[in-house]
Design a protein around this motif. Structure first.
Motif, PDB file in Angstrom:
ATOM      1  N   ASN A 113     -23.817 -21.361  11.975  1.00 24.65           N
ATOM      2  CA  ASN A 113     -23.488 -20.931  13.230  1.00 24.65           C
ATOM      3  C   ASN A 113     -22.634 -22.150  14.156  1.00 24.65           C
ATOM      4  O   ASN A 113     -23.089 -23.230  13.800  1.00 24.65           O
ATOM      5  CB  ASN A 113     -24.515 -20.626  14.243  1.00 24.65           C
ATOM      6  CG  ASN A 113     -25.162 -19.489  13.674  1.00 24.65           C
ATOM      7  OD1 ASN A 113     -24.589 -18.329  13.285  1.00 24.65           O
ATOM      8  ND2 ASN A 113     -26.458 -19.009  14.112  1.00 24.65           N
ATOM      9  N   SER A 114     -21.506 -21.903  14.557  1.00 23.16           N
ATOM     10  CA  SER A 114     -20.777 -22.755  15.547  1.00 23.16           C
ATOM     11  C   SER A 114     -21.132 -22.795  16.716  1.00 23.16           C
ATOM     12  O   SER A 114     -22.158 -21.895  17.156  1.00 23.16           O
ATOM     13  CB  SER A 114     -19.376 -22.567  15.476  1.00 23.16           C
ATOM     14  OG  SER A 114     -19.067 -21.369  16.364  1.00 23.16           O
ATOM     15  N   LEU A 115     -20.652 -23.589  17.658  1.00 25.40           N
ATOM     16  CA  LEU A 115     -21.194 -23.543  19.143  1.00 25.40           C
ATOM     17  C   LEU A 115     -20.469 -22.518  19.923  1.00 25.40           C
ATOM     18  O   LEU A 115     -20.735 -22.440  21.057  1.00 25.40           O
ATOM     19  CB  LEU A 115     -21.138 -24.967  19.683  1.00 25.40           C
ATOM     20  CG  LEU A 115     -22.199 -25.943  19.133  1.00 25.40           C
ATOM     21  CD1 LEU A 115     -21.960 -27.235  19.988  1.00 25.40           C
ATOM     22  CD2 LEU A 115     -23.582 -25.676  19.248  1.00 25.40           C
ATOM     23  N   ALA A 116     -19.405 -21.924  19.307  1.00 21.39           N
ATOM     24  CA  ALA A 116     -18.645 -20.739  20.071  1.00 21.39           C
ATOM     25  C   ALA A 116     -19.754 -19.680  20.122  1.00 21.39           C
ATOM     26  O   ALA A 116     -20.427 -19.394  19.531  1.00 21.39           O
ATOM     27  CB  ALA A 116     -17.335 -20.537  19.201  1.00 21.39           C
ATOM     28  N   THR A 117     -19.117 -18.820  21.184  1.00 24.26           N
ATOM     29  CA  THR A 117     -20.016 -17.692  21.398  1.00 24.26           C
ATOM     30  C   THR A 117     -19.138 -16.230  21.375  1.00 24.26           C
ATOM     31  O   THR A 117     -17.915 -16.537  21.623  1.00 24.26           O
ATOM     32  CB  THR A 117     -20.793 -17.729  22.642  1.00 24.26           C
ATOM     33  OG1 THR A 117     -19.788 -17.774  23.724  1.00 24.26           O
ATOM     34  CG2 THR A 117     -21.590 -18.853  22.676  1.00 24.26           C
ATOM     35  N   GLY A 118     -19.892 -15.241  21.001  1.00 27.77           N
ATOM     36  CA  GLY A 118     -19.035 -13.947  20.831  1.00 27.77           C
ATOM     37  C   GLY A 118     -19.915 -12.740  21.582  1.00 27.77           C
ATOM     38  O   GLY A 118     -20.580 -13.117  22.868  1.00 27.77           O
ATOM     39  N   PRO A 119     -19.982 -11.650  21.220  1.00 27.91           N
ATOM     40  CA  PRO A 119     -20.567 -10.466  21.955  1.00 27.91           C
ATOM     41  C   PRO A 119     -22.207 -10.802  22.229  1.00 27.91           C
ATOM     42  O   PRO A 119     -22.916 -11.593  21.382  1.00 27.91           O
ATOM     43  CB  PRO A 119     -20.584  -9.375  21.139  1.00 27.91           C
ATOM     44  CG  PRO A 119     -19.168  -9.649  20.203  1.00 27.91           C
ATOM     45  CD  PRO A 119     -19.333 -11.125  19.973  1.00 27.91           C
ATOM     46  N   ASP A 120     -22.766 -10.851  23.348  1.00 28.55           N
ATOM     47  CA  ASP A 120     -23.739 -10.994  23.872  1.00 28.55           C
ATOM     48  C   ASP A 120     -24.281 -12.418  23.895  1.00 28.55           C
ATOM     49  O   ASP A 120     -25.587 -12.697  23.998  1.00 28.55           O
ATOM     50  CB  ASP A 120     -24.967  -9.991  23.141  1.00 28.55           C
ATOM     51  CG  ASP A 120     -24.704  -8.849  23.052  1.00 28.55           C
ATOM     52  OD1 ASP A 120     -24.433  -8.202  24.120  1.00 28.55           O
ATOM     53  OD2 ASP A 120     -24.903  -8.004  22.305  1.00 28.55           O
TER      54      ASP A 120
END
Length: 603
Positions: A113-120
């Motif tokens: 996992n990267s520190l970027a975020t997506g849905p929810d």
């Protein structure tokens, strides 16, 4: 650039002349002082992340060069970094950052996992591939010599491209295990239908259950197809749409046992969490979810080991028994056994009309382990063949047709007599007392399949005696204190085959008293004929046969009333009824009788 980085870090490791060792620079300092990271540093400043990467921590940063940024901006029609919205730029940069320090020697092929975020607000996934160097999401590679630039707050790996926040399509393209799925989604006749949909945000977020290449191979084998090209557009679209849930980012943790979800195709999927995470499709077969939570910017991917089949397609396919087994990864061991035994054609035959009790992979693994086999390869072909045939009965028997009874399987003893199968329906459906039906009535083109939780081994006399509750008193007598090892004798091959006249429970209950010690031994031996597999068709009127105890028993045909035959024991007791015949084991045969045979006590 690499030389500069090496010089920078080595200088900071040198003594400053005052006796104090300088520490490594921070990641932000490396970006600020490396000419080829000027675009990266400008981006970090705009996004407000420079301070973060200047602070203590354990970060891993995949750092794009200026050339990588120029290529990214050109490809997206953006003049400069200043033209990228701050929130978009921030998430883009965070997609290059891991929360822990991972050196090149610690990187393995798989998801992180990267520190970027997506849905929810879920963290986006990165797919790291070490097949040839280190590749990230299939779009960026760690430059030669660009790995492991150590910082005081983590490590930097130089990469040759900016890593965009990934869509569902990006992650499917990055992982070679989904190459067949990608081929299906990008079929020329579909145009950009799926790539546009699953790359975009219309109807997103998407939850995609992605079959592996092996899952597609099994489907093609089941259909007798050479490639995806043999599947028409309409069918393939129905199948692909059945793997997508629109408007929901369903993580593995949010699934519940028995939950149902409507797919993009219109039909439902059902989730079973009772023994790992599984999906039941219209075929009533289950796919295992083998990898979870590959988070994309517009949805989430879970890998499955079976192509999911909607009802519309299932009705059209209607596979054979062999085809169904080939389509289900949970039966891969059964498929391998069927192939080893050369039974594929028999289970593919259109007019087979068979009932198959199908053990899953876990059942085969337990069977092999219990019998001292390292793998299926160690089991002789003839043994594999007979074990498989012991799971097959002729004719189509749905669960409603089954009752507590004996049936004949297609397995045989050395004389070619079909082995028996004891079916007990008192509580569910059990087979020979060792296996339970876990999913019934999977109807296929040439028969029906019932899933079972254990391999049904080849039965001995003892197998049936212990499985059938009508013989509990007999088993109690055979295993009473002081008796010979009747279980070992009647499970083995010494003096086999055996013919056993087995008294039912009521026969023992009718005795004034059950003998013990040597008297019980003599009584029990008086029910056993050694070295002879005497089936009902071998009985003849007036035949007199010596028992293991020594006295003869005599047969009278026909029997009185409903008796198939009458027996006279060594003590002269006549009219003892044979009430069930030909329970065939590998080492002999059992006939049930309604009274206990008594030897001549005057001998």
């Amino acid at each position: 650039m690499l030389a500069f980085l090496l010089m920078l870090t080595s200088c900071n490791d040198d003594d400053d002349g005052g006796g104090e060792m300088m520490t490594d620079p921070t990641i932000a300092e490396i970006a600020a002082t490396t000419p080829e990271f000027s675009s990266l540093y400008a981006a970090l400043l705009k996004a407000g992340l420079a301070a973060t990467l200047d602070s203590p921590g354990t970060y891993t940063v995949f750092a794009p060069t200026n050339t990588a940024f120029d290529n990214f901006l050109d490809a997206n029609g953006i003049a400069t970094i200043d033209d990228v919205p701050t929130d978009v730029l921030t998430n883009l940069l965070l997609n290059h950052v891991l929360s822990s320090e991972v050196t090149s020697s610690q990187i393995t092929t798989g998801y992180t996992n990267s520190l970027a975020t997506g849905p929810d607000d879920n963290n986006l996934s990165l797919f790291l591939d070490t097949t040839s160097g280190v590749e990230i999401n299939g779009v960026a590679s760690v430059a030669n010599g660009g790995a492991d630039v150590m910082a005081s707050n983590g490590v930097v790996h130089v990469v040759d491209a900016v890593i965009p926040t990934p869509s569902v399509v990006d992650h499917a393209l990055a992982n070679d295990n989904f190459s067949t799925l990608v081929s299906a989604l990008t079929r020329p006749s579909f145009g950009s239908t799926y790539t546009d949909l699953l790359s975009g945000t219309d109807a997103s977020p998407f939850t995609v259950f992605a079959p592996t290449n092996e899952a597609f191979d099994n489907l093609l084998m089941a259909l007798g197809a050479n490639s995806l090209d043999d599947i028409d557009d309409e069918t393939l679209q129905e199948v692909l749409n059945y793997h997508v849930i629109a408007g929901a980012n369903v993580t593995a943790g949010s699934l519940t046992d028995g939950q149902m979800a409507t797919t993009f195709q219109g039909e439902d999927l059902t989730f079973d969490l009772s023994d790992g995470a599984k999906i039941t499709d219209a075929s009533d077969a289950q796919a295992n979810i083998i990898a979870t939570d590959v988070q994309c910017n517009n949805g989430i991917i879970h890998a499955v080991d079976k192509v999911l089949i909607p009802q519309t397609v299932w009705d059209a396919i209607n596979p054979t028994i062999a085809g169904f087994v080939a389509m289900n990864e949970d039966y891969s061991s059964l498929l391998a056994a069927v192939q080893k035994a050369g039974l594929v054609d028999a289970l593919n035959a259109e007019d087979a009309n068979l009932t198959v009790f199908a053990p899953n992979n876990a059942a085969f693994e337990a069977f092999l382990s219990a019998n001292g086999f390292a793998s299926l390869d160690d089991v002789p072909v003839d043994v594999v063949t007979q074990i498989l045939l012991n799971h097959v009965i002729s004719g189509v028997a749905l669960s409603g047709d089954l009752s507590t009874m004996y049936a004949n399987t297609l397995a045989t003893n050395e004389d070619g007599d079909n082995l028996s199968l004891y079916i007990n329906t008192d509580s569910g459906v059990s087979l020979n007392g060792v296996s339970e039906v876990t999913a019934a009535d999977i109807e296929v083109r040439n028969g029906v399949i019932h899933a079972v939780d254990a391999v049904i081994g080849l039965p001995t006399i003892v197998t049936f005696a212990t499985a059938d509750p009508n013989f509990t008193s007999l088993v109690g007598a055979l295993t009473a204190d002081g008796q010979p090892d009747f279980v070992g004798i009647l499970s083995g091959t010494t003096n086999a085959p055996f013919t056993v006249f087995a008294p039912v429970n009521s026969a023992f209950e009718a005795l004034a008293s059950v003998p013990s010690g040597d008297d019980l031994t003599a009584v029990l031996q008086h029910h056993v004929i050694i070295e002879n597999n005497i089936r009902s068709e071998d009985l003849s009127d007036g035949a007199s046969v010596a028992t293991l105890e020594g006295d003869n028993i005599t047969v009278t045909l026909p029997g009185t009333g409903d008796n198939i035959a009458d027996l006279t024991d060594g003590s002269g007791n006549s009219g003892i009824g044979v009430i069930a015949v030909d329970v065939q084991a590998t080492n002999g045969v059992i006939h049930a009788i309604n009274a206990v045979l008594l030897p001549d006590t005057t001998n």
